[in-house]
Design a protein around this motif. Structure first.
Motif, PDB file in Angstrom:
ATOM      1  N   LEU A 119      -3.345   3.894   8.147  1.00 56.86           N
ATOM      2  CA  LEU A 119      -1.974   3.370   8.227  1.00 56.86           C
ATOM      3  C   LEU A 119      -1.595   3.112   9.693  1.00 56.86           C
ATOM      4  O   LEU A 119      -0.988   2.089  10.018  1.00 56.86           O
ATOM      5  N   CYS A 144      -6.460   8.191   5.161  1.00 56.23           N
ATOM      6  CA  CYS A 144      -5.370   7.285   4.781  1.00 56.23           C
ATOM      7  C   CYS A 144      -4.333   7.222   5.912  1.00 56.23           C
ATOM      8  O   CYS A 144      -3.946   6.127   6.348  1.00 56.23           O
ATOM      9  N   GLY A 150       3.863   7.625  -1.747  1.00 53.86           N
ATOM     10  CA  GLY A 150       4.199   6.247  -1.333  1.00 53.86           C
ATOM     11  C   GLY A 150       3.300   5.728  -0.219  1.00 53.86           C
ATOM     12  O   GLY A 150       3.574   4.696   0.381  1.00 53.86           O
ATOM     13  N   LYS A 151       2.200   6.445   0.055  1.00 53.45           N
ATOM     14  CA  LYS A 151       1.306   6.005   1.144  1.00 53.45           C
ATOM     15  C   LYS A 151       0.330   4.935   0.657  1.00 53.45           C
ATOM     16  O   LYS A 151      -0.198   4.158   1.455  1.00 53.45           O
ATOM     17  N   ILE A 152       0.034   4.943  -0.640  1.00 56.60           N
ATOM     18  CA  ILE A 152      -0.821   3.891  -1.211  1.00 56.60           C
ATOM     19  C   ILE A 152      -0.185   3.449  -2.527  1.00 56.60           C
ATOM     20  O   ILE A 152       0.543   4.224  -3.167  1.00 56.60           O
ATOM     21  N   ASP A 189       3.247   0.727   6.657  1.00 55.17           N
ATOM     22  CA  ASP A 189       3.806   1.981   6.130  1.00 55.17           C
ATOM     23  C   ASP A 189       3.038   2.477   4.909  1.00 55.17           C
ATOM     24  O   ASP A 189       3.126   3.639   4.545  1.00 55.17           O
ATOM     25  N   TYR A 190       2.387   1.552   4.224  1.00 53.20           N
ATOM     26  CA  TYR A 190       1.601   1.926   3.035  1.00 53.20           C
ATOM     27  C   TYR A 190       0.440   0.959   2.886  1.00 53.20           C
ATOM     28  O   TYR A 190       0.492  -0.180   3.383  1.00 53.20           O
TER      29      TYR A 190
END
Ligand code: NDP
Length: 322
Positions: free
Chosen positions: A108, A104, A144-146, A114-115
């Motif tokens: 990015l 992930c 908050g990454k996905i 950012d997500y």
């Protein structure tokens, strides 16, 4: 463009979306990739599909450069990645917590966002407990990454397990599945997954043209200027012009006649057939040339012409030839 909710989530995804498998960073140059994305976006397509495995990461680099250059407002597009095929070393593949999270972060960077809006497990991993993967995905959502996570080509039973684990431990459940779905590939989508739709599973379906077979262009076995010519793609070439394909060509020809009777082309007809299924959230289109994308986007207005009579005729063609 029509927008559909991704399953029971609030996310609105364009009914037609655009993917980069085999094309970006591989079959087409970066300029063509950009022209395709601009055409898609200007036509209302808001979802762009990618994966760590596409062109060994190059596909995401190309898409990331285009997103950076075009500078579209982040709230106007949805971008995905998929984890599974990251490299040849042991922890560069599969769905372990380590690889899910590292893949992930790497996606990015390549996509320069950012997500990720959508993050898929590209295949099931028999060597990792499903609970480990659900926990890793859930953590990425909390970081908050996905925004949403899902699966691709998981068995219905595996998706059920993921739901149960999420419910038991208060984790984030999968929102969507990405299965193959087209006139030649129906069982899993229509039958195996049937009970999952009422639970709110969204779907982002792939290869609506069965990689090009459902355009009729392989009827005479000619592969010039197509993906079947790509190096190391013998399995795909076999699918498109090998023995298995030969058995399908009579059906392709009949479907082509039916499409003509509706004054349209076979690719438009085949994509409209996918769109007509209410359990399809979005049909991911693939294109190596601008004219292909322009043609395929005509599927939306055709949908209304696929009435019961036409749908019955399709079934009759399959029954007759098979
Ligand atoms: P299709 O089955 O629609 O095949 C697209 C290809 O067919 C094009 O690249 C082009 O290939 C040819 N084509 C498209 N339109 C036309 C037309 N009008 N006339 C003639 N030929 C045409 O979809 P894909 O197989 O590309 O899949 C779409 C997306 O789905 C992928 O980009 C990817 O994002 C996703 N996907 C996901 C998978 C998963 O495991 N989750 C697996 C595969 C795809 P050519 O260059 O040969 O002309």
């Amino acid at each position: 463009m029509e927008y559909r909710r991704l399953g029971k989530s609030g996310l609105q995804v364009s009914a037609l979306s655009f993917g980069s498998w085999l094309t970006f960073g591989n079959q087409i140059d970066d300029q063509t990739a950009e022209e395709l994305m601009v055409k898609a976006y200007d036509s209302g397509i808001n979802f762009f599909d990618n994966a760590e495995g596409y062109a060994a990461g190059k596909s995401e680099i190309v898409m990331g450069n285009i997103l950076h250059k075009l500078n579209w407002s982040r709230d106007t597009f949805i971008v995905s990645s998929k984890v599974f095929w990251g490299g040849s070393k042991p922890n560069q593949t599969g769905l372990s917590r380590k690889h899910v999270i590292e893949a992930c972060y790497a996606a990015l960077k390549r996509l320069q966002v950012d997500y990720l809006d959508l993050y898929f497990c590209h295949r099931p991993d028999p060597n990792t407990p499903i609970e480990e993967t659900v926990r890793a995905m859930s953590d990425l959502v909390h970081q908050g990454k996905i925004l949403y996570w899902g699966t691709s080509e998981w068995a219905a039973e595996e998706i059920e397990q993921a739901y149960q684990i999420a419910e038991k431990y208060f984790l984030v459940p999968p929102t969507m599945e990405q299965p193959q779905y087209n006139l030649f590939h129906r069982y899993r989508f229509e039958t195996e997954y049937k009970n999952l739709y009422s639970k709110g599973l969204g779907t982002t379906i792939w290869s609506p043209l069965a990689s090009g077979l459902l355009t009729g262009k392989y009827n005479e076995g000619n592969i010039t200027d197509t993906r079947a010519e790509l190096p190391k793609m013998d399995w795909l070439k076999d699918l498109l012009v090998g023995a298995g394909a030969q058995a399908k060509i009579p059906i392709v020809k009949k479907l082509d006649e039916l499409a003509k009777s509706l004054e349209t082309t076979l690719p438009i007809f085949a994509i409209a057939w996918c769109l007509k299924n209410p359990n399809v959230s979005t049909v991911i289109l693939g294109a190596s040339k601008l004219w292909q994308l322009e043609e395929n986007m005509k599927a939306l207005p055709l949908m209304g012409k696929l009435d019961n009579l036409v749908m019955k005729e399709i079934e009759r063609i399959f029954d007759e030839v098979e």
